[in-house]
Structures are given as C-alpha cells and as structure tokens.
Write a protein that holds these residues in place. Structure first.
Motif, PDB file in Angstrom:
ATOM      1  N   LEU A  44       0.846  -1.180   0.000  1.00  0.00           N
ATOM      2  CA  LEU A  44       0.000   0.000   0.000  1.00  0.00           C
ATOM      3  C   LEU A  44       0.886   1.236   0.000  1.00  0.00           C
ATOM      4  CD1 LEU A  44      -2.620  -0.960   2.747  1.00  0.00           C
ATOM      5  CD2 LEU A  44      -2.636  -1.510   0.310  1.00  0.00           C
ATOM      6  N   SER A  45       0.435   2.254  -0.701  1.00  0.00           N
ATOM      7  CA  SER A  45       1.135   3.529  -0.700  1.00  0.00           C
ATOM      8  C   SER A  45       0.139   4.644  -0.473  1.00  0.00           C
ATOM      9  CB  SER A  45       1.871   3.750  -2.023  1.00  0.00           C
ATOM     10  OG  SER A  45       2.908   2.816  -2.189  1.00  0.00           O
ATOM     11  N   CYS A  46       0.637   5.739   0.038  1.00  0.00           N
ATOM     12  CA  CYS A  46      -0.218   6.888   0.326  1.00  0.00           C
ATOM     13  C   CYS A  46       0.595   8.149   0.084  1.00  0.00           C
ATOM     14  CB  CYS A  46      -0.695   6.817   1.770  1.00  0.00           C
ATOM     15  SG  CYS A  46      -1.726   8.176   2.307  1.00  0.00           S
ATOM     16  N   ALA A  47       0.052   9.041  -0.727  1.00  0.00           N
ATOM     17  CA  ALA A  47       0.733  10.285  -1.051  1.00  0.00           C
ATOM     18  C   ALA A  47       0.047  11.445  -0.358  1.00  0.00           C
ATOM     19  CB  ALA A  47       0.733  10.496  -2.559  1.00  0.00           C
ATOM     20  N   ALA A  48       0.828  12.260   0.312  1.00  0.00           N
ATOM     21  CA  ALA A  48       0.314  13.436   1.008  1.00  0.00           C
ATOM     22  C   ALA A  48       0.632  14.688   0.204  1.00  0.00           C
ATOM     23  CB  ALA A  48       0.933  13.531   2.397  1.00  0.00           C
ATOM     24  N   SER A  49      -0.272  15.638   0.262  1.00  0.00           N
ATOM     25  CA  SER A  49      -0.051  16.920  -0.402  1.00  0.00           C
ATOM     26  C   SER A  49      -0.706  18.012   0.429  1.00  0.00           C
ATOM     27  CB  SER A  49      -0.628  16.893  -1.815  1.00  0.00           C
ATOM     28  OG  SER A  49      -2.020  16.659  -1.789  1.00  0.00           O
ATOM     29  N   GLY A  50      -0.298  19.230   0.182  1.00  0.00           N
ATOM     30  CA  GLY A  50      -0.872  20.351   0.916  1.00  0.00           C
ATOM     31  C   GLY A  50       0.091  20.884   1.955  1.00  0.00           C
ATOM     32  N   SER A  51      -0.399  21.129   3.162  1.00  0.00           N
ATOM     33  CA  SER A  51       0.384  21.782   4.224  1.00  0.00           C
ATOM     34  C   SER A  51       1.297  20.779   4.936  1.00  0.00           C
ATOM     35  CB  SER A  51      -0.557  22.451   5.222  1.00  0.00           C
ATOM     36  OG  SER A  51      -1.366  23.410   4.586  1.00  0.00           O
ATOM     37  N   ILE A  52       2.290  20.303   4.214  1.00  0.00           N
ATOM     38  CA  ILE A  52       3.242  19.336   4.753  1.00  0.00           C
ATOM     39  C   ILE A  52       4.234  20.061   5.648  1.00  0.00           C
ATOM     40  CG2 ILE A  52       4.953  17.594   4.169  1.00  0.00           C
ATOM     41  CD1 ILE A  52       2.102  16.935   3.302  1.00  0.00           C
ATOM     42  N   VAL A 105       4.012   7.507   2.236  1.00  0.00           N
ATOM     43  CA  VAL A 105       4.201   6.439   3.215  1.00  0.00           C
ATOM     44  C   VAL A 105       3.728   5.147   2.571  1.00  0.00           C
ATOM     45  CG1 VAL A 105       1.950   6.818   4.322  1.00  0.00           C
ATOM     46  CG2 VAL A 105       3.788   5.687   5.585  1.00  0.00           C
ATOM     47  N   SER A 106       4.455   4.081   2.821  1.00  0.00           N
ATOM     48  CA  SER A 106       4.107   2.792   2.232  1.00  0.00           C
ATOM     49  C   SER A 106       4.013   1.723   3.313  1.00  0.00           C
ATOM     50  CB  SER A 106       5.163   2.375   1.197  1.00  0.00           C
ATOM     51  OG  SER A 106       5.184   3.289   0.117  1.00  0.00           O
ATOM     52  N   SER A 144      -0.057  -7.787  16.041  1.00  0.00           N
ATOM     53  CA  SER A 144      -0.604  -8.729  15.065  1.00  0.00           C
ATOM     54  C   SER A 144       0.121  -8.700  13.719  1.00  0.00           C
ATOM     55  CB  SER A 144      -2.090  -8.447  14.845  1.00  0.00           C
ATOM     56  OG  SER A 144      -2.277  -7.139  14.348  1.00  0.00           O
ATOM     57  N   VAL A 145       0.882  -7.637  13.453  1.00  0.00           N
ATOM     58  CA  VAL A 145       1.545  -7.524  12.148  1.00  0.00           C
ATOM     59  C   VAL A 145       3.066  -7.508  12.257  1.00  0.00           C
ATOM     60  CG1 VAL A 145      -0.452  -6.272  11.272  1.00  0.00           C
ATOM     61  CG2 VAL A 145       1.573  -4.992  11.997  1.00  0.00           C
ATOM     62  N   LYS A 146       3.602  -7.498  13.459  1.00  0.00           N
ATOM     63  CA  LYS A 146       5.055  -7.473  13.620  1.00  0.00           C
ATOM     64  C   LYS A 146       5.695  -8.663  12.913  1.00  0.00           C
ATOM     65  CE  LYS A 146       5.398  -4.898  17.950  1.00  0.00           C
ATOM     66  NZ  LYS A 146       5.676  -4.967  19.405  1.00  0.00           N
ATOM     67  N   GLY A 147       6.763  -8.368  12.192  1.00  0.00           N
ATOM     68  CA  GLY A 147       7.461  -9.413  11.463  1.00  0.00           C
ATOM     69  C   GLY A 147       6.879  -9.704  10.095  1.00  0.00           C
ATOM     70  N   ARG A 148       5.696  -9.166   9.813  1.00  0.00           N
ATOM     71  CA  ARG A 148       5.063  -9.404   8.511  1.00  0.00           C
ATOM     72  C   ARG A 148       4.909  -8.120   7.703  1.00  0.00           C
ATOM     73  NH1 ARG A 148      -0.040 -11.073   8.224  1.00  0.00           N
ATOM     74  NH2 ARG A 148      -0.705 -10.127  10.212  1.00  0.00           N
ATOM     75  N   PHE A 149       4.666  -7.025   8.379  1.00  0.00           N
ATOM     76  CA  PHE A 149       4.448  -5.743   7.707  1.00  0.00           C
ATOM     77  C   PHE A 149       5.650  -4.830   7.959  1.00  0.00           C
ATOM     78  CE2 PHE A 149      -0.517  -5.593   7.832  1.00  0.00           C
ATOM     79  CZ  PHE A 149      -0.566  -6.858   7.258  1.00  0.00           C
ATOM     80  N   THR A 150       5.950  -4.008   6.954  1.00  0.00           N
ATOM     81  CA  THR A 150       7.012  -3.019   7.092  1.00  0.00           C
ATOM     82  C   THR A 150       6.505  -1.682   6.585  1.00  0.00           C
ATOM     83  OG1 THR A 150       8.709  -4.710   6.728  1.00  0.00           O
ATOM     84  CG2 THR A 150       9.367  -2.409   6.482  1.00  0.00           C
ATOM     85  N   ILE A 151       6.626  -0.675   7.436  1.00  0.00           N
ATOM     86  CA  ILE A 151       6.222   0.666   7.053  1.00  0.00           C
ATOM     87  C   ILE A 151       7.459   1.477   6.693  1.00  0.00           C
ATOM     88  CG2 ILE A 151       6.276   1.590   9.413  1.00  0.00           C
ATOM     89  CD1 ILE A 151       3.769   3.263   8.642  1.00  0.00           C
ATOM     90  N   SER A 152       7.314   2.341   5.697  1.00  0.00           N
ATOM     91  CA  SER A 152       8.420   3.208   5.307  1.00  0.00           C
ATOM     92  C   SER A 152       7.854   4.515   4.787  1.00  0.00           C
ATOM     93  CB  SER A 152       9.283   2.533   4.235  1.00  0.00           C
ATOM     94  OG  SER A 152       8.517   2.241   3.089  1.00  0.00           O
ATOM     95  N   ARG A 153       8.693   5.528   4.749  1.00  0.00           N
ATOM     96  CA  ARG A 153       8.254   6.810   4.217  1.00  0.00           C
ATOM     97  C   ARG A 153       9.352   7.418   3.366  1.00  0.00           C
ATOM     98  NH1 ARG A 153       6.675  10.706   8.945  1.00  0.00           N
ATOM     99  NH2 ARG A 153       7.035  12.368   7.430  1.00  0.00           N
ATOM    100  N   ASP A 154       8.930   8.223   2.423  1.00  0.00           N
ATOM    101  CA  ASP A 154       9.838   8.952   1.545  1.00  0.00           C
ATOM    102  C   ASP A 154       9.460  10.419   1.668  1.00  0.00           C
ATOM    103  OD1 ASP A 154      11.148  10.218  -0.536  1.00  0.00           O
ATOM    104  OD2 ASP A 154      10.825   8.605  -1.953  1.00  0.00           O
ATOM    105  N   VAL A 214       5.111   5.651  11.411  1.00  0.00           N
ATOM    106  CA  VAL A 214       6.505   6.058  11.222  1.00  0.00           C
ATOM    107  C   VAL A 214       6.569   7.570  11.378  1.00  0.00           C
ATOM    108  CG1 VAL A 214       6.220   6.122   8.690  1.00  0.00           C
ATOM    109  CG2 VAL A 214       8.516   5.988   9.690  1.00  0.00           C
ATOM    110  N   THR A 215       7.508   8.022  12.186  1.00  0.00           N
ATOM    111  CA  THR A 215       7.674   9.459  12.377  1.00  0.00           C
ATOM    112  C   THR A 215       8.699  10.003  11.384  1.00  0.00           C
ATOM    113  OG1 THR A 215       9.494   9.291  13.944  1.00  0.00           O
ATOM    114  CG2 THR A 215       7.249   9.130  14.841  1.00  0.00           C
ATOM    115  N   SER A 216       8.743  11.316  11.274  1.00  0.00           N
ATOM    116  CA  SER A 216       9.746  11.944  10.423  1.00  0.00           C
ATOM    117  C   SER A 216      11.149  11.707  10.969  1.00  0.00           C
ATOM    118  CB  SER A 216       9.471  13.444  10.291  1.00  0.00           C
ATOM    119  OG  SER A 216       9.272  14.025  11.556  1.00  0.00           O
TER     120      SER A 216
END
Length: 121
Positions: free
Chosen positions: A19-27, A77-78, A61-71, A50-52
């Motif tokens: 999954l991906s999510c794109a943010a726009s606006g008052s970043i 955020v993915s 329930s998702v540890k070890g299976r899911f990985t969050i990342s941000r660009d 995930v923080t900046s």
C-alpha cells in the motif's frame, strides 16, 4: 493536508501487497504517518506508524510481517504487507499528523480515503 491511498486488492493467504499513500498540501517537517485498518464489523485499529525522525511502531498482530516506510522527498508512506492472513482483511486508511507522536497517543489529524485489502483463505 490531502491523502491519496493506493494498492489495495485481493490476494491469497500467504501473499503480499504493498500500500502507498501520497500526502499533499500543508506538509511540515515534523510529522507522523501511518496506517489504520478497519475489519468488517469492527472498529478502526492502528497498524503501523513512522515518524519523520524514523521511529516505527507496529501492532503486535503484524510485527514481522508488515514493514512501514516513508519517503519525505515525495511525501509518501508505504506499507509492505507480507505473509497475509485472512484476518488482515480490512479497509486500510493512511493518516498524517503534523507532529511526531507516540503510538496511539493522539487521533490523527488527516485521513486518506481508505483502500480495501481482501485476503482469501
């Protein structure tokens, strides 16, 4: 802040989705991004954050299976979801909060529209 989520779909148990999510606006420079999910008939639950500053946290329930990342260059955020289980079936919502916040400390300020993930057994 506007959020647009992508990447939901149907997958068999044991499979993967991203999954991906794109943010726009008052970043802003200090922020927290992450994902909640809401399974049918249940409340919305926090999945991963995930923080900046780079701190990540996950639901047990998702540890070890899911990985969050941000660009931060792309304000995205993915969530890489591996070893998916039928109980991961839910609508997944990305969020953005204009501060670095701890796990579940505050309700997110901004929400994406939700993307459905269905895991078949």
């Amino acid at each position: 802040v506007q959020l647009q989520a992508f990447g939901g779909g149907l997958v068999q148990a044991g499979g993967s989705l991203r999954l991906s999510c794109a943010a726009s606006g008052s970043i802003v420079s200090d922020s927290t991004m992450g994902w909640y999910h809401q399974a049918p008939g249940k409340g919305r639950e926090l999945v991963a954050t995930v923080t900046s500053g780079g701190t990540t946290n996950y639901a047990d329930s998702v540890k070890g299976r899911f990985t969050i990342s941000r660009d931060d260059a792309r304000n995205t955020v993915s969530l890489q979801m591996n070893s998916l289980k039928p109980e991961d079936t839910a609508v997944y919502y990305c969020y953005y909060h204009r501060a670095q916040i701890g796990w579940g400390r505050l309700a997110p300020e901004y929400w994406g529209q939700g993307t459905l993930v269905t895991v078949s057994s």
